[in-house]
Scaffold this motif. Structure first.
Motif, PDB file in Angstrom:
ATOM      1  N   ARG A 142       0.833  -1.192   0.000  1.00 39.59           N
ATOM      2  CA  ARG A 142       0.000   0.000   0.000  1.00 39.59           C
ATOM      3  C   ARG A 142       0.877   1.256   0.000  1.00 39.59           C
ATOM      4  NH1 ARG A 142      -2.961  -2.935  -1.668  1.00 39.59           N
ATOM      5  NH2 ARG A 142      -4.949  -3.724  -0.844  1.00 39.59           N
ATOM      6  N   THR A 143       0.453   2.252  -0.782  1.00 38.14           N
ATOM      7  CA  THR A 143       1.124   3.554  -0.841  1.00 38.14           C
ATOM      8  C   THR A 143       0.060   4.635  -0.904  1.00 38.14           C
ATOM      9  OG1 THR A 143       1.260   3.448  -3.256  1.00 38.14           O
ATOM     10  CG2 THR A 143       3.163   2.646  -2.023  1.00 38.14           C
ATOM     11  N   PHE A 144       0.315   5.757  -0.212  1.00 35.62           N
ATOM     12  CA  PHE A 144      -0.633   6.865  -0.184  1.00 35.62           C
ATOM     13  C   PHE A 144       0.103   8.195  -0.186  1.00 35.62           C
ATOM     14  CE2 PHE A 144      -2.780   3.331   1.912  1.00 35.62           C
ATOM     15  CZ  PHE A 144      -3.994   3.298   1.244  1.00 35.62           C
ATOM     16  N   PHE A 145      -0.480   9.215  -0.827  1.00 37.01           N
ATOM     17  CA  PHE A 145       0.003  10.586  -0.746  1.00 37.01           C
ATOM     18  C   PHE A 145      -0.523  11.221   0.529  1.00 37.01           C
ATOM     19  CE2 PHE A 145       0.176   9.860  -5.332  1.00 37.01           C
ATOM     20  CZ  PHE A 145       1.406  10.410  -5.660  1.00 37.01           C
ATOM     21  N   THR A 146       0.275  12.076   1.142  1.00 33.98           N
ATOM     22  CA  THR A 146      -0.184  12.829   2.311  1.00 33.98           C
ATOM     23  C   THR A 146      -1.024  14.024   1.863  1.00 33.98           C
ATOM     24  OG1 THR A 146       1.878  14.087   2.314  1.00 33.98           O
ATOM     25  CG2 THR A 146       1.766  12.124   3.726  1.00 33.98           C
ATOM     26  N   VAL A 147      -1.634  14.705   2.832  1.00 33.19           N
ATOM     27  CA  VAL A 147      -2.536  15.808   2.517  1.00 33.19           C
ATOM     28  C   VAL A 147      -1.805  16.970   1.864  1.00 33.19           C
ATOM     29  CG1 VAL A 147      -4.252  17.383   3.496  1.00 33.19           C
ATOM     30  CG2 VAL A 147      -3.984  15.103   4.436  1.00 33.19           C
ATOM     31  N   ASP A 148      -0.542  17.222   2.248  1.00 36.62           N
ATOM     32  CA  ASP A 148       0.200  18.338   1.661  1.00 36.62           C
ATOM     33  C   ASP A 148       0.730  18.042   0.263  1.00 36.62           C
ATOM     34  OD1 ASP A 148       2.137  16.497   2.227  1.00 36.62           O
ATOM     35  OD2 ASP A 148       3.267  17.758   3.620  1.00 36.62           O
ATOM     36  N   GLU A 149       0.521  16.816  -0.239  1.00 40.59           N
ATOM     37  CA  GLU A 149       0.898  16.395  -1.594  1.00 40.59           C
ATOM     38  C   GLU A 149       2.411  16.401  -1.824  1.00 40.59           C
ATOM     39  OE1 GLU A 149      -1.180  18.772  -4.401  1.00 40.59           O
ATOM     40  OE2 GLU A 149      -3.174  18.302  -3.600  1.00 40.59           O
ATOM     41  N   GLN A 150       3.194  16.455  -0.762  1.00 41.89           N
ATOM     42  CA  GLN A 150       4.646  16.500  -0.899  1.00 41.89           C
ATOM     43  C   GLN A 150       5.330  15.229  -0.427  1.00 41.89           C
ATOM     44  OE1 GLN A 150       6.211  19.122  -2.379  1.00 41.89           O
ATOM     45  NE2 GLN A 150       4.130  19.943  -2.697  1.00 41.89           N
ATOM     46  N   HIS A 151       4.558  14.307   0.160  1.00 44.77           N
ATOM     47  CA  HIS A 151       5.161  13.109   0.725  1.00 44.77           C
ATOM     48  C   HIS A 151       4.328  11.878   0.364  1.00 44.77           C
ATOM     49  CE1 HIS A 151       6.451  16.473   3.336  1.00 44.77           C
ATOM     50  NE2 HIS A 151       7.616  15.830   3.362  1.00 44.77           N
ATOM     51  N   ILE A 152       4.969  10.721   0.491  1.00 45.83           N
ATOM     52  CA  ILE A 152       4.323   9.425   0.257  1.00 45.83           C
ATOM     53  C   ILE A 152       4.591   8.537   1.465  1.00 45.83           C
ATOM     54  CG2 ILE A 152       4.366   7.310  -1.135  1.00 45.83           C
ATOM     55  CD1 ILE A 152       5.036   9.001  -3.542  1.00 45.83           C
ATOM     56  N   VAL A 153       3.563   7.787   1.879  1.00 48.59           N
ATOM     57  CA  VAL A 153       3.691   6.819   2.965  1.00 48.59           C
ATOM     58  C   VAL A 153       3.527   5.423   2.357  1.00 48.59           C
ATOM     59  CG1 VAL A 153       2.840   6.051   5.198  1.00 48.59           C
ATOM     60  CG2 VAL A 153       2.698   8.459   4.579  1.00 48.59           C
ATOM     61  N   SER A 154       4.422   4.512   2.716  1.00 49.42           N
ATOM     62  CA  SER A 154       4.406   3.156   2.157  1.00 49.42           C
ATOM     63  C   SER A 154       4.346   2.126   3.282  1.00 49.42           C
ATOM     64  CB  SER A 154       5.647   2.914   1.295  1.00 49.42           C
ATOM     65  OG  SER A 154       6.826   3.051   2.070  1.00 49.42           O
ATOM     66  N   PHE A 155       3.747   0.961   2.966  1.00 52.92           N
ATOM     67  CA  PHE A 155       3.562  -0.110   3.933  1.00 52.92           C
ATOM     68  C   PHE A 155       4.013  -1.413   3.284  1.00 52.92           C
ATOM     69  CE2 PHE A 155       0.455   3.216   4.399  1.00 52.92           C
ATOM     70  CZ  PHE A 155       0.541   3.552   5.743  1.00 52.92           C
ATOM     71  N   SER A 156       4.912  -2.142   3.967  1.00 55.26           N
ATOM     72  CA  SER A 156       5.621  -3.235   3.316  1.00 55.26           C
ATOM     73  C   SER A 156       5.554  -4.530   4.129  1.00 55.26           C
ATOM     74  CB  SER A 156       7.086  -2.836   3.096  1.00 55.26           C
ATOM     75  OG  SER A 156       7.845  -3.921   2.617  1.00 55.26           O
ATOM     76  N   ASP A 157       5.872  -5.629   3.430  1.00 58.33           N
ATOM     77  CA  ASP A 157       5.963  -6.934   4.086  1.00 58.33           C
ATOM     78  C   ASP A 157       7.231  -7.086   4.916  1.00 58.33           C
ATOM     79  OD1 ASP A 157       3.568  -7.730   3.144  1.00 58.33           O
ATOM     80  OD2 ASP A 157       4.328  -9.101   1.607  1.00 58.33           O
TER      81      ASP A 157
ATOM     82  N   ASP B  40       7.683  -1.178  14.255  1.00 57.18           N
ATOM     83  CA  ASP B  40       7.119  -1.675  15.504  1.00 57.18           C
ATOM     84  C   ASP B  40       6.329  -2.963  15.336  1.00 57.18           C
ATOM     85  OD1 ASP B  40       7.987   0.503  17.219  1.00 57.18           O
ATOM     86  OD2 ASP B  40       6.585   1.731  16.077  1.00 57.18           O
ATOM     87  N   HIS B  41       5.942  -3.312  14.130  1.00 56.32           N
ATOM     88  CA  HIS B  41       5.140  -4.517  13.905  1.00 56.32           C
ATOM     89  C   HIS B  41       6.032  -5.753  13.860  1.00 56.32           C
ATOM     90  CE1 HIS B  41       1.363  -2.428  13.235  1.00 56.32           C
ATOM     91  NE2 HIS B  41       1.994  -1.581  12.436  1.00 56.32           N
ATOM     92  N   VAL B  42       5.403  -6.911  14.116  1.00 56.48           N
ATOM     93  CA  VAL B  42       6.137  -8.177  14.102  1.00 56.48           C
ATOM     94  C   VAL B  42       5.629  -9.103  12.998  1.00 56.48           C
ATOM     95  CG1 VAL B  42       6.699  -8.052  16.556  1.00 56.48           C
ATOM     96  CG2 VAL B  42       4.561  -9.155  15.833  1.00 56.48           C
ATOM     97  N   ASP B  43       4.794  -8.558  12.098  1.00 54.31           N
ATOM     98  CA  ASP B  43       4.286  -9.343  10.983  1.00 54.31           C
ATOM     99  C   ASP B  43       4.078  -8.418   9.791  1.00 54.31           C
ATOM    100  OD1 ASP B  43       3.327 -11.444   9.470  1.00 54.31           O
ATOM    101  OD2 ASP B  43       2.016 -12.217  11.052  1.00 54.31           O
ATOM    102  N   TYR B  44       3.614  -8.981   8.666  1.00 51.45           N
ATOM    103  CA  TYR B  44       3.422  -8.198   7.445  1.00 51.45           C
ATOM    104  C   TYR B  44       2.522  -6.986   7.706  1.00 51.45           C
ATOM    105  CZ  TYR B  44       5.187 -12.323   4.959  1.00 51.45           C
ATOM    106  OH  TYR B  44       5.947 -13.361   4.513  1.00 51.45           O
ATOM    107  N   VAL B  45       2.896  -5.860   7.117  1.00 50.37           N
ATOM    108  CA  VAL B  45       2.082  -4.648   7.169  1.00 50.37           C
ATOM    109  C   VAL B  45       1.383  -4.529   5.818  1.00 50.37           C
ATOM    110  CG1 VAL B  45       2.041  -2.165   7.564  1.00 50.37           C
ATOM    111  CG2 VAL B  45       3.712  -3.589   8.771  1.00 50.37           C
ATOM    112  N   ARG B  46       0.125  -4.926   5.770  1.00 51.94           N
ATOM    113  CA  ARG B  46      -0.626  -4.955   4.512  1.00 51.94           C
ATOM    114  C   ARG B  46      -1.677  -3.854   4.418  1.00 51.94           C
ATOM    115  NH1 ARG B  46      -0.401 -10.193   2.077  1.00 51.94           N
ATOM    116  NH2 ARG B  46       1.795 -10.796   2.163  1.00 51.94           N
TER     117      ARG B  46
END
Length: 521
Positions: free
Chosen positions: A127-142, A162-168
């Motif tokens: 998963r990937t998303f743009f932030t509200v200010d349109e200048q950054h991207i947040v990503s979530f990985s296995d 901080d997670h101990v398993d896949y971040v989906r």
């Protein structure tokens, strides 16, 4: 010549749920259009500005579809492996996506050019998303982490592990460019603030997280895992506000619509359910031919798209209501001899005269073929689904004094069907009076011919006798119960009369009667 009057049939009205404006609003979607893709539909995202355009992430590409033509207008295929989670920026001009290559790719939607490649994860990015200010991207990985990226410099600003398993699953705050959520298969939903180096909130969903979502206010978020959707309050340190358990298989995706007034959930049970954010009640359910992996809805709620595990994509569009249909037939104008002539109505509707079809039993009754009329309503699909129709024909024959003619001279299957119908429905209060009359007529006709009938008909007469004895015992027990209740009511009235005299009241009004009853209590 006057037309033949049909047999009047009476049936009980089905108990429907109470209709509301919300129900009618979400039931107004038309017939779905199915589009086949090459693999499971991972993610669907509508353009924030152009509501007719949406991105579909599937297999090794991201395709931009037009909801009006139902065709793919652009194809972003700069991937060597499977692509995941393609989402638009708020202006609709850029699109970011993850993939099995552990890279985040940024595309220009109009030119299809690959503008940026963000590398730093060590496992697929789902998963990937743009932030509200349109200048950054947040990503979530296995790789059990989520990262915050700067678009101009193409660098990672901060990463949380901080997670101990896949971040989906993940989502960004709609009101703050620094806050986002991450959901993992370890059942934990974490909230991060990029201005600090640690998580600011953590809640336990008690199940692997498939999707998380902020409501438009930014103070409440949802988590979906297993068969439950949980609603959490950010302001009160993650207090659980509600649980929604309307699916019977794993919930795979969440969306909000109608400016945050409804929540849409898709599941592997092949259903998409629409919930009210105020009462968390289910307003409507959409059914699909296969398990739903992703769901997308336009900002104006006119188009809803569902992606399934078999690569099938369903596109439903809202049908115009009466007001919208009148606006379609607006005035048209054309120039004639230098003048503009306006026509308010361009179409004239001619009502269609629908020819009423006459049932076979009505045709037989019109021709006085009473025995054939009974045979027509003794078919299996009529006796099982519309027994009131069969009883109505019997009632009409009683009125015409043709019941003996219709039932006489029967043997074998024809008599067997009549007896079976009576045995099945004689205990129903709606049909009891008519069927008792039919039973009495049958006994009068075949009383002296029982030994000549087939074995099945003889057996059914015995079963009918036992059924009538059971009904008789039931009536006797009900009469005894009625007598007991009358005794109790008589004693209660005597007590009430005594209390009225002791209180000096005359219960001539309802107010006085209510006072006496309250005094008794």
């Amino acid at each position: 010549m006057s037309t033949f009057k049909k047999v009047s049939t009476k049936s009980l009205v089905k108990s429907n749920h109470e209709a509301s404006l919300d129900n009618s609003y979400w039931k107004n979607y038309g017939i779905p259009v199915l589009v086949k893709e090459f693999g499971p539909i991972d993610y669907i995202d509508f353009s924030p500005l152009e509501t007719h355009r949406f991105a579909v992430t599937c297999s090794c590409r991201v395709q931009i579809y037009n909801s009006i033509t139902k065709l793919a207008t652009k194809n972003l295929n700069r991937f060597k492996e499977v692509a995941y989670g393609g989402t638009f920026r708020r202006d609709g001009r850029l699109l970011c996506t993850g993939g099995s290559e552990a890279l985040i790719k940024l595309f220009d939607v109009d030119t299809k050019n690959l503008l940026r490649i963000f590398s730093g994860h060590t496992a697929p990015v789902h998963r990937t998303f743009f932030t509200v200010d349109e200048q950054h991207i947040v990503s979530f990985s296995d790789d059990k982490s989520s990262a915050f990226w700067d678009i101009p410099s193409e660098k990672k600003i901060i990463s949380f592990e901080d997670h101990v398993d896949y971040v989906r699953a993940g989502h960004v705050s709609p009101v703050s460019p620094n806050i986002y959520l991450s959901g993992s298969y370890d059942s934990i939903v974490n909230m991060y603030d990029t201005r600090s180096s640690k998580k600011v909130l953590s809640v336990n969903h008690n199940g692997p997280i498939e999707s998380v979502l902020f409501l438009p206010s930014g103070g409440i978020f949802l988590s979906a895992g297993g068969t439950e959707i949980k609603v959490w309050d950010c302001i009160t340190n993650g207090r659980l506000l509600a649980k929604i358990s309307q699916h019977h298989k794993t919930i795979t995706c969440l969306q909000v619509a109608s400016n945050g007034q409804v929540i849409i959930s898709g599941s592997l049970d092949r259903h998409v359910k629409i919930h009210d954010t105020g009462s968390y009640k289910t307003l409507h359910t959409l059914n699909y031919p296969n398990s739903v992996l992703s769901i997308g809805i336009s900002r104006d709620d006119k188009t809803i798209v569902a992606g399934m595990t078999d690569g099938m994509m369903s596109i439903r569009q809202k049908e115009p209501n009466a007001q919208e249909k009148t606006s379609i037939n607006q005035k048209m104008s054309y120039k004639y001899a230098g003048e503009t002539i306006h026509y308010l109505h361009i179409n004239s509707c001619i009502p269609e005269i629908k020819r009423q079809m006459e049932g076979k039993h009505n045709t037989c009754l019109r021709k006085f073929q009473y025995s054939k009329a009974v045979d027509c309503v003794m078919l299996n699909y009529i006796t099982s689904k519309s027994p009131h129709l069969t009883v109505s024909v019997f009632q009409e024959l009683i009125r015409r004094k043709g019941l003996i003619q219709a039932l006489a001279g029967r043997n074998g299957k024809s008599l067997f069907n009549v007896l079976r119908f009576i045995i099945r429905h004689i205990g129903c209060p709606r049909f009891e009076r008519v069927l008792l009359h039919v039973t009495s007529t049958l006994i009068d006709i075949y009383e002296d011919q029982l030994e000549d009938l087939c074995s099945e008909s003889q057996h059914n007469f015995k079963v009918l006798q036992k059924k009538l004895e059971e009904e008789q015992k039931l009536m006797l027990s009900l009469i005894q119960l009625r007598g007991s209740l009358e005794i109790l009511m008589s004693a209660a009235e005597t007590t009430l009369f005594t209390l009225q005299n002791s209180c000096g009241l005359k219960p001539s009004t309802m107010a006085q009667r209510d006072f006496v009853f309250s005094y008794v209590k």
